[in-house]
Design a protein around this motif. Sequence first.
Motif, PDB file in Angstrom:
ATOM      1  N   TYR A  10      38.010  32.062  32.221  1.00 55.97           N
ATOM      2  CA  TYR A  10      38.738  32.825  33.247  1.00 55.97           C
ATOM      3  C   TYR A  10      40.183  33.001  33.064  1.00 55.97           C
ATOM      4  CZ  TYR A  10      34.235  33.035  35.845  1.00 55.97           C
ATOM      5  OH  TYR A  10      32.956  33.016  36.064  1.00 55.97           O
ATOM      6  N   TYR A  13      44.334  37.182  36.463  1.00 58.22           N
ATOM      7  CA  TYR A  13      44.534  38.832  36.595  1.00 58.22           C
ATOM      8  C   TYR A  13      45.685  39.080  37.290  1.00 58.22           C
ATOM      9  CZ  TYR A  13      42.991  43.432  37.135  1.00 58.22           C
ATOM     10  OH  TYR A  13      42.814  45.062  37.446  1.00 58.22           O
ATOM     11  N   PHE A  15      48.031  38.564  41.459  1.00 58.88           N
ATOM     12  CA  PHE A  15      48.104  37.661  42.555  1.00 58.88           C
ATOM     13  C   PHE A  15      48.471  38.784  43.712  1.00 58.88           C
ATOM     14  CE2 PHE A  15      52.529  38.056  41.443  1.00 58.88           C
ATOM     15  CZ  PHE A  15      53.280  38.451  42.723  1.00 58.88           C
ATOM     16  N   LYS A  16      47.872  38.297  45.015  1.00 61.81           N
ATOM     17  CA  LYS A  16      48.143  39.147  46.214  1.00 61.81           C
ATOM     18  C   LYS A  16      48.919  38.069  47.133  1.00 61.81           C
ATOM     19  CE  LYS A  16      46.435  42.532  49.032  1.00 61.81           C
ATOM     20  NZ  LYS A  16      45.476  43.607  49.131  1.00 61.81           N
ATOM     21  N   ILE A  35      47.474  34.693  46.925  1.00 61.91           N
ATOM     22  CA  ILE A  35      46.138  34.433  46.216  1.00 61.91           C
ATOM     23  C   ILE A  35      45.928  35.024  44.904  1.00 61.91           C
ATOM     24  CG2 ILE A  35      43.722  35.427  46.679  1.00 61.91           C
ATOM     25  CD1 ILE A  35      44.477  35.830  49.580  1.00 61.91           C
ATOM     26  N   CYS A  36      45.712  33.965  43.991  1.00 56.85           N
ATOM     27  CA  CYS A  36      45.655  34.233  42.509  1.00 56.85           C
ATOM     28  C   CYS A  36      44.030  34.733  42.321  1.00 56.85           C
ATOM     29  CB  CYS A  36      46.082  33.241  41.792  1.00 56.85           C
ATOM     30  SG  CYS A  36      47.626  32.638  42.050  1.00 56.85           S
ATOM     31  N   TYR A  37      44.033  35.778  41.396  1.00 53.77           N
ATOM     32  CA  TYR A  37      42.699  36.429  41.090  1.00 53.77           C
ATOM     33  C   TYR A  37      42.597  36.151  39.778  1.00 53.77           C
ATOM     34  CZ  TYR A  37      42.478  38.786  45.568  1.00 53.77           C
ATOM     35  OH  TYR A  37      42.338  38.988  46.958  1.00 53.77           O
ATOM     36  N   PHE A  38      41.345  35.560  39.117  1.00 51.33           N
ATOM     37  CA  PHE A  38      41.016  35.503  37.771  1.00 51.33           C
ATOM     38  C   PHE A  38      40.019  36.214  37.494  1.00 51.33           C
ATOM     39  CE2 PHE A  38      43.616  32.027  39.057  1.00 51.33           C
ATOM     40  CZ  PHE A  38      44.144  31.238  37.929  1.00 51.33           C
ATOM     41  N   ILE A  39      40.017  36.733  36.104  1.00 51.46           N
ATOM     42  CA  ILE A  39      38.830  37.352  35.635  1.00 51.46           C
ATOM     43  C   ILE A  39      38.166  36.793  34.391  1.00 51.46           C
ATOM     44  CG2 ILE A  39      40.177  38.981  34.567  1.00 51.46           C
ATOM     45  CD1 ILE A  39      38.403  41.489  35.035  1.00 51.46           C
ATOM     46  N   ARG A  64      43.188  44.415  31.924  1.00 51.05           N
ATOM     47  CA  ARG A  64      43.743  45.152  33.273  1.00 51.05           C
ATOM     48  C   ARG A  64      43.923  46.559  32.685  1.00 51.05           C
ATOM     49  NH1 ARG A  64      48.558  40.661  32.813  1.00 51.05           N
ATOM     50  NH2 ARG A  64      47.850  39.280  34.363  1.00 51.05           N
ATOM     51  N   GLN A  84      48.061  44.642  42.671  1.00 46.27           N
ATOM     52  CA  GLN A  84      47.657  44.189  43.933  1.00 46.27           C
ATOM     53  C   GLN A  84      47.285  45.267  44.559  1.00 46.27           C
ATOM     54  OE1 GLN A  84      51.141  42.598  45.922  1.00 46.27           O
ATOM     55  NE2 GLN A  84      51.574  41.006  44.264  1.00 46.27           N
ATOM     56  N   LEU A  87      43.526  45.264  44.154  1.00 47.12           N
ATOM     57  CA  LEU A  87      42.773  44.403  45.040  1.00 47.12           C
ATOM     58  C   LEU A  87      42.862  44.416  46.433  1.00 47.12           C
ATOM     59  CD1 LEU A  87      44.480  41.318  42.913  1.00 47.12           C
ATOM     60  CD2 LEU A  87      42.031  42.251  42.759  1.00 47.12           C
TER      61      LEU A  87
END
Length: 187
Positions: A10, A13, A15-16, A35-39, A64, A84, A87
């Motif tokens: 992962y 990706y 953050f928000k 909040i960090c998002y990983f893919i 991306r 963002q 998301l």
Amino acid sequence: EGIWVGYRLYEFYAFKDPKVKKKQGLTKDVTSTPICYFICTKSLAKFDCSNPKFRSFANIHEARQYMMHIHTVPSASKKFARLQLALSQTWPVLNLDDPKIRVEMIEDIFCRHVDGSIVLDANGEPLIHTDGTGYVSADIAALCPAHVYKGRKHDESNGHQDYPLLMQVRIFYRGSVSKGTLLVNLK
């Protein structure tokens, strides 16, 4: 780089950062952790490798790119703003890939001084009169729910075809990500 969880890699990706939250109709500043998002970009798991729906990416940039044409965004701050946006909580209403729907990108109209020159902001960027505004036809607007409250569709029909005249939207179309409003064009 990235985090291995089992056989999957992962990578970060986007953050928000929810800087302001609304609670009970009042705007309240809340210090919150982004909040960090990983893919998942790679997998060594046999199940994933044999699954035709599993998508792997050579790197996070490619992941991306899969969502949008991120390479066309001019600055890092705008790139993260667009990521963002992808998301954000949205409610899917229309499939813009439907061949019956024609999407037409319109050029922005710049704010102009009386002499015709373009008005610039404090940073030297042109001010755009139509920034975030577009049109939608009445027949397409009729496919959208007329009453949405807190992300849920409400049936408040009064016996006739009802559709919104103005909609706040997030549009994901052919690698382009946009947010703004659509006004029904009654011409």
